[in-house]
Write a protein that holds these residues in place. Structure first.
Motif, PDB file in Angstrom:
ATOM      1  N   ASN A  33       0.829  -1.211   0.000  1.00 22.01           N
ATOM      2  CA  ASN A  33       0.000   0.000   0.000  1.00 22.01           C
ATOM      3  C   ASN A  33       0.858   1.254   0.000  1.00 22.01           C
ATOM      4  OD1 ASN A  33      -2.362  -1.493  -0.035  1.00 22.01           O
ATOM      5  ND2 ASN A  33      -2.611  -1.450   2.193  1.00 22.01           N
ATOM      6  N   GLN A  34       1.952   1.213   0.723  1.00 24.12           N
ATOM      7  CA  GLN A  34       2.878   2.350   0.720  1.00 24.12           C
ATOM      8  C   GLN A  34       3.413   2.598  -0.683  1.00 24.12           C
ATOM      9  OE1 GLN A  34       3.514   4.255   3.385  1.00 24.12           O
ATOM     10  NE2 GLN A  34       4.922   5.601   2.296  1.00 24.12           N
ATOM     11  N   GLY A  35       3.740   1.525  -1.377  1.00 28.88           N
ATOM     12  CA  GLY A  35       4.289   1.662  -2.715  1.00 28.88           C
ATOM     13  C   GLY A  35       3.299   2.190  -3.730  1.00 28.88           C
ATOM     14  N   TYR A  36       1.990   1.955  -3.502  1.00 28.22           N
ATOM     15  CA  TYR A  36       0.979   2.394  -4.461  1.00 28.22           C
ATOM     16  C   TYR A  36       0.392   3.776  -4.138  1.00 28.22           C
ATOM     17  CZ  TYR A  36       0.882  -1.976  -7.066  1.00 28.22           C
ATOM     18  OH  TYR A  36       1.224  -3.030  -7.872  1.00 28.22           O
ATOM     19  N   ILE A  37       0.890   4.446  -3.105  1.00 28.86           N
ATOM     20  CA  ILE A  37       0.390   5.784  -2.776  1.00 28.86           C
ATOM     21  C   ILE A  37       0.508   6.742  -3.963  1.00 28.86           C
ATOM     22  CG2 ILE A  37       0.859   7.857  -1.395  1.00 28.86           C
ATOM     23  CD1 ILE A  37       1.291   6.047   1.013  1.00 28.86           C
ATOM     24  N   PRO A  38       1.671   6.833  -4.640  1.00 26.35           N
ATOM     25  CA  PRO A  38       1.764   7.752  -5.791  1.00 26.35           C
ATOM     26  C   PRO A  38       0.795   7.391  -6.914  1.00 26.35           C
ATOM     27  CG  PRO A  38       3.951   7.119  -5.033  1.00 26.35           C
ATOM     28  CD  PRO A  38       2.979   6.216  -4.329  1.00 26.35           C
ATOM     29  N   TYR A  39       0.613   6.096  -7.180  1.00 23.87           N
ATOM     30  CA  TYR A  39      -0.295   5.665  -8.242  1.00 23.87           C
ATOM     31  C   TYR A  39      -1.731   6.063  -7.908  1.00 23.87           C
ATOM     32  CZ  TYR A  39      -3.100   2.485 -11.123  1.00 23.87           C
ATOM     33  OH  TYR A  39      -4.034   1.945 -11.978  1.00 23.87           O
ATOM     34  N   ASN A  40      -2.166   5.759  -6.696  1.00 19.87           N
ATOM     35  CA  ASN A  40      -3.538   6.097  -6.307  1.00 19.87           C
ATOM     36  C   ASN A  40      -3.762   7.611  -6.306  1.00 19.87           C
ATOM     37  OD1 ASN A  40      -4.189   3.388  -5.989  1.00 19.87           O
ATOM     38  ND2 ASN A  40      -3.730   3.372  -3.797  1.00 19.87           N
ATOM     39  N   ALA A  41      -2.752   8.362  -5.872  1.00 18.16           N
ATOM     40  CA  ALA A  41      -2.876   9.825  -5.876  1.00 18.16           C
ATOM     41  C   ALA A  41      -2.978  10.347  -7.310  1.00 18.16           C
ATOM     42  CB  ALA A  41      -1.678  10.450  -5.164  1.00 18.16           C
ATOM     43  N   GLY A  42      -2.236   9.732  -8.213  1.00 18.54           N
ATOM     44  CA  GLY A  42      -2.303  10.135  -9.614  1.00 18.54           C
ATOM     45  C   GLY A  42      -3.676   9.903 -10.207  1.00 18.54           C
ATOM     46  N   LEU A  43      -4.323   8.818  -9.795  1.00 19.52           N
ATOM     47  CA  LEU A  43      -5.684   8.554 -10.273  1.00 19.52           C
ATOM     48  C   LEU A  43      -6.649   9.649  -9.818  1.00 19.52           C
ATOM     49  CD1 LEU A  43      -5.965   4.701  -9.605  1.00 19.52           C
ATOM     50  CD2 LEU A  43      -5.546   5.825 -11.792  1.00 19.52           C
ATOM     51  N   GLU A  44      -6.493  10.095  -8.603  1.00 23.53           N
ATOM     52  CA  GLU A  44      -7.358  11.170  -8.111  1.00 23.53           C
ATOM     53  C   GLU A  44      -7.149  12.456  -8.912  1.00 23.53           C
ATOM     54  OE1 GLU A  44      -6.697  11.653  -3.952  1.00 23.53           O
ATOM     55  OE2 GLU A  44      -7.622   9.734  -3.411  1.00 23.53           O
ATOM     56  N   GLN A  45      -5.904  12.715  -9.267  1.00 25.09           N
ATOM     57  CA  GLN A  45      -5.612  13.922 -10.044  1.00 25.09           C
ATOM     58  C   GLN A  45      -6.234  13.854 -11.431  1.00 25.09           C
ATOM     59  OE1 GLN A  45      -1.355  14.348 -10.026  1.00 25.09           O
ATOM     60  NE2 GLN A  45      -1.261  14.966  -7.868  1.00 25.09           N
ATOM     61  N   VAL A  46      -6.109  12.719 -12.124  1.00 28.04           N
ATOM     62  CA  VAL A  46      -6.651  12.631 -13.491  1.00 28.04           C
ATOM     63  C   VAL A  46      -8.180  12.604 -13.464  1.00 28.04           C
ATOM     64  CG1 VAL A  46      -4.581  11.538 -14.445  1.00 28.04           C
ATOM     65  CG2 VAL A  46      -6.428  10.115 -13.558  1.00 28.04           C
ATOM     66  N   GLN A  47      -8.752  12.094 -12.375  1.00 21.72           N
ATOM     67  CA  GLN A  47     -10.207  12.198 -12.262  1.00 21.72           C
ATOM     68  C   GLN A  47     -10.611  13.666 -12.136  1.00 21.72           C
ATOM     69  OE1 GLN A  47     -12.082  10.465  -8.784  1.00 21.72           O
ATOM     70  NE2 GLN A  47     -13.993  11.565  -9.251  1.00 21.72           N
ATOM     71  N   GLY A  48      -9.841  14.412 -11.339  1.00 21.22           N
ATOM     72  CA  GLY A  48     -10.127  15.831 -11.183  1.00 21.22           C
ATOM     73  C   GLY A  48     -10.027  16.589 -12.485  1.00 21.22           C
ATOM     74  N   LEU A  49      -9.180  16.114 -13.395  1.00 21.76           N
ATOM     75  CA  LEU A  49      -9.038  16.743 -14.707  1.00 21.76           C
ATOM     76  C   LEU A  49     -10.114  16.266 -15.684  1.00 21.76           C
ATOM     77  CD1 LEU A  49      -5.143  16.498 -15.077  1.00 21.76           C
ATOM     78  CD2 LEU A  49      -6.489  18.553 -14.571  1.00 21.76           C
ATOM     79  N   GLY A  50     -10.945  15.332 -15.248  1.00 22.10           N
ATOM     80  CA  GLY A  50     -12.011  14.828 -16.112  1.00 22.10           C
ATOM     81  C   GLY A  50     -11.568  13.781 -17.102  1.00 22.10           C
ATOM     82  N   LEU A  51     -10.378  13.204 -16.896  1.00 20.83           N
ATOM     83  CA  LEU A  51      -9.856  12.220 -17.835  1.00 20.83           C
ATOM     84  C   LEU A  51     -10.411  10.818 -17.580  1.00 20.83           C
ATOM     85  CD1 LEU A  51      -6.118  13.371 -18.025  1.00 20.83           C
ATOM     86  CD2 LEU A  51      -8.003  13.906 -19.588  1.00 20.83           C
ATOM     87  N   ILE A  52     -10.813  10.555 -16.359  1.00 15.71           N
ATOM     88  CA  ILE A  52     -11.471   9.285 -16.035  1.00 15.71           C
ATOM     89  C   ILE A  52     -12.644   9.585 -15.111  1.00 15.71           C
ATOM     90  CG2 ILE A  52      -9.394   7.866 -16.306  1.00 15.71           C
ATOM     91  CD1 ILE A  52      -9.162   7.789 -13.251  1.00 15.71           C
TER      92      ILE A  52
END
Length: 485
Positions: free
Chosen positions: A280-299
């Motif tokens: 879970n520690q290792g996937y923190i950047p990946y999960n945070a990136g998903l939140e950012q692209v959702q905020g941009l309307g990409l997903i």
């Protein structure tokens, strides 16, 4: 990492002591051929016709194919000898082991350290050897791995070279003229040489190979146009070989009945609390990136939730590739997610999940590759393809209704999966678990007991079509899978 097989194969053997069953006999009637002639039967097909079981072609499987059983029942109504290209091997060939030693068929084994039960090679096997008998006297032209396309081309018999991907050693070993003859041509020649009846069961591998490879290689999935053309050519050759001969044609079973796609559950990955925290520690950047692209309307929020990776102590979905996800690679985000109940893992994943890969762990920080999983969209594609192919098979039989009958094996196995098939009160189910499991240990091919039900499906269709009275096989005279070793 715990032994994954413990979570994959759960066997109940409490009722295995009862091995002798009664088979209900119908009113005694004199066997008859009706309006058909069974003097010489010829069978053409793939591994199912050959008697391939437990990941190998070996003596016991070959001797207990539905074709051999059917030929034996036909003897009472005028049928003759039924010669098979004997493999002459007790264990057959499953894979090449350490040091290049051939490994034999799969058996159920119990790990003495963990108590886990699963398939493993029995031990030493034999590489396929050339058939030494009279090739002109053969009746069974079942070739493991054959497709409609490779049944029609001479390259299937050789040469064995990297430039010839069609080469099939299981055909080369008994081809009438390796590199020149074809499977269909040899079967048709056998029909021309006194053949009066045939069974035809080709087409399974035109979709099965694609499915068992996780739908990762589209080039091996036969197109609808090619399937129809090749079916017409192959079936036409058999019909033309003797204009008076009749035949029974089988269809393609459903994807859903194969244990190969059921034995590895979607949450087969056991993870400790320490492993979960580290992952879970290792996937923190990946999960945070998903939140950012959702905020941009990409997903969408739904896709972000699907792609978010989180492990807990215990059983988990494994991290896997999914090419149907929105491509975010330009933003440094791979197309990965954790498996869920809609995914179908293939049996080989049992040996690979949770294993080290270049310093990572497959399923945790190394995504499970495409060839190990069928996505929901791929499952739908395969189901549609099977239904389309079966539609072509049905149409071909109906177009030659005076000479052909359909043996509906798809219906048989669908009913077995639903618990609706039995003999003498003893059921047949779509599993590898003895004594009722109908599939051999490889999870794809029927075992001997299931082959008896297949033979009876052919017999029932033939009897109904041509007014014959061929006695049915007693499935309880044939073994299913051996008990775990």
């Amino acid at each position: 990492m715990k032994n994954l097989k413990h979570y994959i194969f759960l066997l109940s053997i409490g009722a295995l002591s009862a091995c002798n069953y009664e088979f209900p006999e119908t009113a005694v009637q004199e066997p008859s051929a009706g309006s058909a002639d069974f003097t010489k039967m010829v069978s053409i097909g793939n591994s199912l016709t050959a008697g391939y079981m437990d990941g190998a072609l070996y003596n016991r499987g070959q001797e207990n194919s539905f074709a051999v059983m059917l030929a034996e029942q036909l003897r009472e109504v005028g049928g003759g000898e039924f010669n098979v290209p004997s493999i002459n091997s007790e264990n057959g060939f499953y894979a090449v082991g350490p040091g290049g030693v051939p490994l034999g068929r799969l058996v159920l084994t119990v790990n003495p350290q963990t108590g886990a039960t699963g398939p493993a090679p029995i031990g030493a096997g034999d590489f396929p050897s050339p058939y030494q008998g009279d090739k002109t006297a053969l009746n069974n032209f079942g070739v493991p791995g054959i497709t409609l396309g490779t049944a029609l081309i001479p390259q299937t018999g050789g040469p064995d070279s990297p430039q010839n991907p069609a080469y099939n050693p299981m055909y080369a070993r008994f081809a009438s003229a390796p590199g020149e003859s074809t499977v269909v041509g040899d079967a048709a020649a056998a029909m021309q040489n006194g053949g009066t009846f045939f069974t035809f069961w080709l087409g399974n591998n035109d979709v099965l190979g694609y499915a068992t490879g996780g739908a990762s290689n589209p080039s091996i999935l036969t197109s609808n146009e090619d399937f129809q053309a090749r079916l017409t050519a192959a079936l036409g050759a058999m019909l033309q070989s003797n204009p008076e001969a009749k035949g029974a044609v089988a269809n393609i079973p459903s994807l859903n009945v194969l244990p190969y796609f059921q034995l590895v559950p979607w949450n087969a990955l056991p993870v400790t609390a320490e492993q979960a925290a580290q992952a879970n520690q290792g996937y923190i950047p990946y999960n945070a990136g998903l939140e950012q692209v959702q905020g941009l309307g990409l997903i969408s929020a739904e896709e972000r939730e699907l792609r978010t990776i989180a492990f807990v102590a215990g059983q988990n979905g494994f991290v896997m590739e999914d090419e149907t996800l929105t491509d975010l690679s330009a933003l440094g985000l791979p197309s990965i997610r954790q498996s869920n109940a809609n995914d179908r893992a293939t049996l080989p994943l049992a040996q690979s999940l949770g294993q080290p890969v270049n310093g990572a762990i497959r399923g945790i920080n190394h995504p499970v590759e495409d060839q190990f999983v069928l996505l929901p969209s791929e499952q739908e594609e395969i189901v549609t393809k099977i239904n389309t192919f079966n539609g072509f098979i049905n149409a071909a039989v109906e177009a030659n209704a005076d000479r052909l009958v359909l043996a509906d094996i798809k219906d048989l196995l669908d009913r077995a999966a639903a618990g609706q098939v039995s003999a003498g009160g003893v059921g047949l189910n779509a599993s590898i678990i003895p004594p009722n499991g109908g599939f051999s240990v490889d999870g794809v091919h029927p075992n001997a007991r299931a082959h008896a039900f297949v033979a009876n499906t052919f017999i029932d269709a033939i009897n109904a079509k041509w007014g014959a009275n061929i006695r049915r096989v007693n499935p309880n005279n044939f073994v299913g899978n051996d008990l775990p070793r």
